[in-house]
Design an enzyme around this catalytic site. Structure first.
Site, mmCIF file in Angstrom:
data_model
loop_
_atom_site.group_PDB
_atom_site.id
_atom_site.type_symbol
_atom_site.label_atom_id
_atom_site.label_comp_id
_atom_site.label_asym_id
_atom_site.label_seq_id
_atom_site.Cartn_x
_atom_site.Cartn_y
_atom_site.Cartn_z
ATOM 1 N N HIS A 135 -6.524 -6.173 1.955
ATOM 2 C CA HIS A 135 -5.796 -5.325 1.370
ATOM 3 C C HIS A 135 -4.097 -5.349 2.142
ATOM 4 C CE1 HIS A 135 -3.953 -1.576 -0.077
ATOM 5 N NE2 HIS A 135 -3.949 -1.020 1.152
ATOM 6 N N ASP A 149 -9.000 -7.442 -2.188
ATOM 7 C CA ASP A 149 -8.646 -5.987 -1.710
ATOM 8 C C ASP A 149 -9.947 -4.912 -1.727
ATOM 9 O OD1 ASP A 149 -7.502 -3.631 -1.288
ATOM 10 O OD2 ASP A 149 -5.761 -4.030 -2.435
ATOM 11 N N SER A 166 0.894 -1.202 0.090
ATOM 12 C CA SER A 166 0.034 0.082 0.057
ATOM 13 C C SER A 166 0.871 1.325 0.089
ATOM 14 C CB SER A 166 -0.903 0.089 1.185
ATOM 15 O OG SER A 166 -1.771 0.947 0.878
#
Length: 289
Positions: A257, A227, A99
């Protein structure tokens, strides 16, 4: 709980300092999290005896340095990580980021600090005015009530109806993907994260990753099937389109995620496979030579 300490492991244990043994692997955490997310994966990597593993908490996050400005961006985060690499004596490393950590990983690659790059659901896959940028900012703004509840009530907030389910939406495929202990540690990270508003403000003003065409190291893009923060393919198209000759794209099925909680062994295995495939073999010294 005390602020997070960086994770630094060699041969399965914490070294007194960098001893230069093993391939260096840098692990960078997601937005609002800390080095804690890499606990299991880092240990599994170090237990192979082939890697030296370092996972810091980035600026504005739990255990990372405070940012003196009201805004925070990926370059500032990369500056802090780069100083730590210098302190370790690492000119380069195999960089893995999830991320926000993926966004910073690409910034470090642009600075020549990466041997290879693994982006796990990386952020930054947009232009200045891309609708997906405003979508992701909107998702984190929508999480403000959960963040405020956690700030006000601490661990007591986890006993409120619906809080556990809401808290795990940006993390795992299902609420069962995170244990009670992990959720308490995550709560501690989230409530000690001034970067929450600092990065969101800056994200509204800046473009995402615009230098992807200059990426020059072997790059592995990992997308997560379930996700709900950066769902594939809308948030991965930018990377697939702009990274020249991207070597590999892997889809992790059944995970959300931040897959390090749900599938630490699978994440460790894909890192090991990628690093080993791009590490020159060690030359054996013949007896009597």
């Amino acid at each position: 709980m005390s602020p997070r300490e960086p994770i630094h492991l060699t041969n399965g244990r914490r070294p007194g300092g960098s001893d230069g043994t093993g391939e260096p692997i840098l692990l960078l955490h997601p937005f609002m999290m800390s080095s804690y997310v890499w606990t299991d994966v880092a240990q599994q990597l170090a237990d192979t005896g082939r890697y030296e593993v370092f996972a810091p908490s980035m600026a504005g996050h739990n255990g990372g340095p405070r940012n003196r400005s009201w805004i925070l961006d990926s370059k500032t985060l990369a500056d802090h990580v780069e100083r730590q690499l210098d302190a370790l004596g690492w000119d380069t490393a195999h960089v893995v980021g999830n991320s926000l950590g993926g966004w910073v990983a690409f910034e470090l690659e642009r600075r020549g600090r990466a041997r290879t790059l693994t982006g796990i659901a990386p952020a930054g896959g947009w232009h200045r005015w891309s609708p997906v940028k405003y979508e992701i900012v909107g998702k984190f703004v929508a999480g403000l009530p959960v963040w405020l509840t956690a700030r006000l009530l601490g661990e007591r907030s986890l006993r409120l109806p619906g809080v556990r389910a809401a808290a795990t939406v940006p993390i795992s495929a299902t609420p069962r993907g995170v244990t009670e202990v992990q959720l308490q540690e995550i709560l501690d990270d989230v409530t000690h994260c001034p970067a929450y508003y600092q990065l969101l403000i800056k994200a509204l003003l800046m473009p995402g990753l615009m230098e992807l065409t200059e990426t020059s190291v072997p790059t592995h893009l990992v997308v997560c099937e379930r996700d709900r923060v950066l769902p594939h393919p809308r948030f991965s198209n930018h990377f697939r389109k702009h990274i020249p000759d991207i070597e590999k794209v892997t889809e992790l099925d059944g995970v959300g995620h931040i897959p390090m909680f749900e599938a630490p062994q699978r994440v460790a295995d894909l890192i090991i496979e990628w690093v080993d495939a791009h590490t020159p073999p060690v030359r054996q010294v013949e007896a009597g030579a």
